[in-house]
Write an enzyme that holds these catalytic residues in place. Structure first.
Site, PDB file in Angstrom:
ATOM      1  N   CYS A 187       0.827  -1.199   0.000  1.00 46.64           N
ATOM      2  CA  CYS A 187       0.000   0.000   0.000  1.00 46.64           C
ATOM      3  C   CYS A 187       0.863   1.250   0.000  1.00 46.64           C
ATOM      4  O   CYS A 187       1.930   1.273   0.585  1.00 46.64           O
ATOM      5  CB  CYS A 187      -0.904   0.021   1.214  1.00 46.64           C
ATOM      6  SG  CYS A 187      -1.993  -1.393   1.201  1.00 46.64           S
ATOM      7  N   ASP A 237     -16.388  28.104   7.120  1.00 56.06           N
ATOM      8  CA  ASP A 237     -17.182  27.065   6.449  1.00 56.06           C
ATOM      9  C   ASP A 237     -17.302  25.873   7.388  1.00 56.06           C
ATOM     10  O   ASP A 237     -16.382  25.539   8.120  1.00 56.06           O
ATOM     11  CB  ASP A 237     -16.574  26.659   5.099  1.00 56.06           C
ATOM     12  CG  ASP A 237     -15.195  26.044   5.223  1.00 56.06           C
ATOM     13  OD1 ASP A 237     -14.433  26.478   6.113  1.00 56.06           O
ATOM     14  OD2 ASP A 237     -14.877  25.137   4.443  1.00 56.06           O
TER      15      ASP A 237
END
Ligand SMILES: Cc1cc2nc3c(=O)[nH]c(=O)nc-3n(C[C@H](O)[C@H](O)[C@H](O)COP(=O)(O)OP(=O)(O)OC[C@H]3O[C@@H](n4cnc5c(N)ncnc54)[C@H](O)[C@@H]3O)c2cc1C
Length: 763
Positions: free
Chosen positions: A425, A638
């Site tokens: 990975c 936000d």
């Protein structure tokens, strides 16, 4: 979300969520083939079950009783669900062309899109008649008709064109419902009158004379005017003309006849019959292309001409599943021979039904109850899902290459992808895969990008124009939805959100992505889909993608480092600090993405909730931020991972103020409250809940049904801003006009008090 550990080897794409494909999805969900990835592309999230549609019209069933939630079903099946309209096929490159997204690759394709009204042949019909097909769209048309009749002050005349089982059943259901509605309103039920037009001598031409007589009698008894030998030849507003010479005035004209195949099929090169339906053999495989299958109304079995009825589409589900399995595994297909006779249960609107099979016919309220039992049992298959063993168990990988037929080169790639799973990975994606995926993308060109993707080097070089400051931000997260294109859109929008919230303009972005390993063509496709979505959003923001890094990883993930520009003037920056006592608190988007996607992962969210949440997540905050600035915003941020409370505290602290939030005013995404009520919360919720000590009156408010939602982490959430109170209402109106339709004043800023906890809840 698709969580299979084994690499994807074959793509089986299902176009249309019709009655056959729901069976395919359920069957593949129960018994997946390792390495076979399903994708469902459908215009609708909820697909109607035709057998119960008349009962819904009559008012015996709710919307959810008669619709299959394709979003949930696809999630159960581990299938990707793309809500879109298919517009064509590129059979050479094996791609499905869609209206709103990049083409979708397939190895095997199946089409189950129903039939399309053919009104063009009758002048005026397109503009003046209500087509019942496609049935997925029928609901909105029916609700509109219902409301018009309710509002119509006098009597209403409804003409139904087509006297097959669908037309007759629909007429009786509409009549029952409209009469009941008028009675409930205290009006005369006889104020709604019905006409039925048929081109033939008889109604229900495919049923036996006994059944026809029964329905003739019912229509007569209900005062329906039947027009035989009366093919409708012309329709004008409020009027229709028949070949028989009859002219009838009608307020509503409902078209339940003349269905054909969708127009886009004509350009696919697939063999079609005279009505435009796809010709298939006994394997439900198109006679033209062995990689394409079709079922339901859209299929025309060359050896078995069948009536267009949902019952056949349902029955074709199992043989279609079987042959799709066999085809992908490279074994011999199995012939399907439909029954010559079938049982039709046709209702009369008032919980009474007639059974018709060959020469047999019987009727009664018990027949309706029987039909109701059959239909509900059918629907339960798509509403209740068994818990499935984890198909991602490592042992499944070993058997993968044995199930799907692969070329020698593909086998090698599959084996190396499995090896990668075991230890590799984080490795880089192959250069050719990356180059191929990116070569199809066109980032926006900016003159201040000196070295970017079109002239790649070790790093990108971007000029900061004189008099400007650079604003940096970075975000990265795992795919939470099984659709790389939409995930890409959300990830880019989420990353840009920080720039807009600061009042900056976007300039450039670098991407970091991880893609699960697999066959090169599949990895390339996922990367392409994901980056297409992201690039659409970046380009729209005039933000140049200047570079990035892609690695292989267990899960699909994407993030961006984004750079923005703002004038070198501190007053231009929209900061978190700056709130003034007396300001109104405005929120521009509804909250609830955390709980909704947690529920989605557990098959507990409705598909339409997820669809609405995704639409909210791709709505850019750019225009909203500009609008807020115009109304003298004093502070802005936000909403993302810390949830409403976390982000609000990030604003009150530097502003040295307190704030009050009205829970009842909070705009919520559809389903969010239901999901938290069911105890489903995001895995990030517990970390956010630690901040509850910031709430002064939490003991009094903890039982409020919306209380958990103030901790709900948001992805690509809205802007939370403080605006001077006297301008707040106008600001809300302006934001709504810009498309932030859920914008609401959710509270107010208070002077800092003595209490340690700055936030007060009410509502
Ligand atoms: C009022 C009425 C009542 C009926 N009652 C009965 C009944 O009791 N029993 C019965 O057997 N039959 C009945 N029928 C007939 C039945 O509705 C159809 O035969 C049946 O719906 C056909 O099923 P299907 O699976 O082929 O397609 P559909 O059920 O029409 O499903 C097609 C799906 O494909 C999607 N789609 C369409 N085009 C596209 C595209 N371009 N891209 C992506 N997705 C697309 C649609 O959104 C839809 O979800 C009735 C029909 C009507 C109009």
């Amino acid at each position: 979300m698709q969580s299979h550990e084994q690499p994807v080897l074959r793509d089986l794409v299902l176009v249309g969520g019709g009655h056959s494909h729901v069976g395919v999805l359920k069957a593949f969900g129960m018994r997946p083939i390792p390495g076979v990835r399903l994708t469902l592309i459908c215009t609708d999230t909820d697909t109607p079950y035709s057998g119960m549609l008349p009962g819904y019209v009559a008012g015996h069933y709710s919307f959810d009783d008669v619709h299959i939630d394709l979003g949930r079903l696809a999630a159960f099946a581990g299938a990707r669900f793309y809500r879109d309209q298919v517009t064509g096929l590129d059979r050479v490159n094996r791609k499905v062309l869609c209206r709103h997204r990049p083409a979708v690759s397939y190895d095997l394709l199946s089409i189950n899109i129903g039939s399309t009204p053919q009104l063009q042949g009758v002048p005026g019909a397109v503009d003046n008649a209500i087509a019942v097909k496609p049935i997925a769209r029928f609901n909105e048309r029916w609700l509109a008709l219902l409301s018009r009749v309710q509002q119509h002050p006098d009597s209403t005349t409804v003409a139904v064109v087509g006297a097959g089982a669908g037309g007759v059943e629909l007429l009786l259901a509409m009549q029952f419902r409209l009469r009941q509605t008028l009675m409930h309103m205290g009006r005369n039920p006889d104020n709604v009158r019905f006409h039925l037009f048929t081109s033939s001598a008889d109604i229900l031409p495919t049923h036996n004379p006994g059944v026809r007589q029964r329905f003739d009698a019912v229509l007569k008894q209900r005062g329906v005017q039947l027009h035989r030998h009366a093919a409708v030849t012309q329709v004008s507003p409020g009027r229709l003309m028949a070949a028989s010479g009859e002219v009838v005035d009608a307020d509503e004209i409902v078209w339940v006849t003349r269905a054909g195949g969708a127009d886009w099929l004509k350009d696919t090169g697939l063999a079609l019959d005279a009505d435009g339906f796809i010709q298939v053999n006994d394997h439900l495989q198109t006679v033209t292309d062995p990689h394409i299958f079709a079922a339901g109304d859209i299929a025309s079995m060359v050896n078995y001409p069948l009536e267009k009825a949902g019952v056949f589409a349902v029955r074709q589900g199992p043989p279609l599943t079987e042959n799709l399995r066999r085809s992908v595994q490279g074994t011999a297909l199995k012939a399907y021979h439909p029954q010559r006779r079938w049982l039709a249960l046709i209702s009369t609107g008032d919980k009474f039904a007639v059974a018709s099979r060959g020469w047999l016919g019987f009727a009664g309220a018990w027949v309706w109850r029987w039909k109701d039992w059959i239909d509900r049992r059918f629907m339960r298959k798509f509403q209740e899902f068994p818990a499935m063993p984890d198909s991602a168990a490592p042992g499944a990988v070993a058997s993968t290459t044995g199930t799907v037929q692969l070329s020698a080169e593909e086998s090698l790639q599959a084996i190396s992808a499995i090896a990668m799973r075991c230890g590799g990975c984080g490795a880089k994606v192959g250069a050719s895969v990356l180059a191929n995926a990116l070569s199809q993308l066109r980032p926006v060109q900016r003159s201040d990008v000196l070295i970017g993707l079109n002239d790649p080097d070790d790093a990108a070089v971007v000029r900061v124009p004189p008099g400007m400051l650079m604003v940096h931000s970075v975000d990265f997260f795992r795919a939470f939805v099984n659709d790389p294109y939409r995930f890409g859109q959300v990830a880019a929008n989420h990353a840009l959100g920080d720039l807009w919230a600061m009042g900056a303009q976007a300039q450039s972005a670098t991407a970091i992505a991880t893609v699960p390993p697999g066959l090169e063509s599949k990895v390339e496709d996922v990367l392409f889909q994901m980056m297409s979505g992201a690039l659409e959003v970046l380009n729209e923001a005039n933000c140049a993608l200047v570079g990035g890094h892609t690695g292989e990883g267990q899960e699909l993930a994407l993030g961006f480092a984004v750079n923005g520009l703002i004038a070198d003037d501190p007053t231009q920056l929209m900061r978190k600090g700056g709130m003034q006592p007396g300001d109104a608190l405005i929120l521009t988007k509804p909250i609830g993405t955390g709980t909704l996607f947690a529920a989605h992962a557990r098959l507990a969210a409705k598909g339409r909730w997820i669809e609405a949440a995704l639409q909210s997540m791709v709505l850019s905050n750019r225009a909203g931020a500009q609008c807020l600035r115009g109304f003298g915003v004093t502070a802005c941020t936000d909403l993302t991972g810390f949830g409403l409370l976390g982000h609000l505290v990030e604003m009150t602290r530097p502003s040295n103020v307190d704030a009050e939030i009205d829970l009842s005013a909070l705009p919520l995404l559809d389903g969010a409250q239901e999901c938290v009520a069911a105890g489903i919360v995001s895995s990030l919720q517990s970390a956010n809940v630690r901040l509850r000590r910031a709430v002064r009156n939490q003991e009094a408010m903890v039982a409020h049904p919306r209380y958990p939602l103030i901790f709900d982490p948001q992805t690509a959430g809205g802007l939370l801003a403080s605006v001077p109170a006297e301008r707040a209402q106008d600001c809300v109106t302006a934001l709504r006009a810009l498309g932030y339709v859920h914008t609401t004043i959710i509270g107010r800023v208070l002077p800092a008090g003595d209490a340690l906890a700055p936030i007060v809840l009410c509502g």
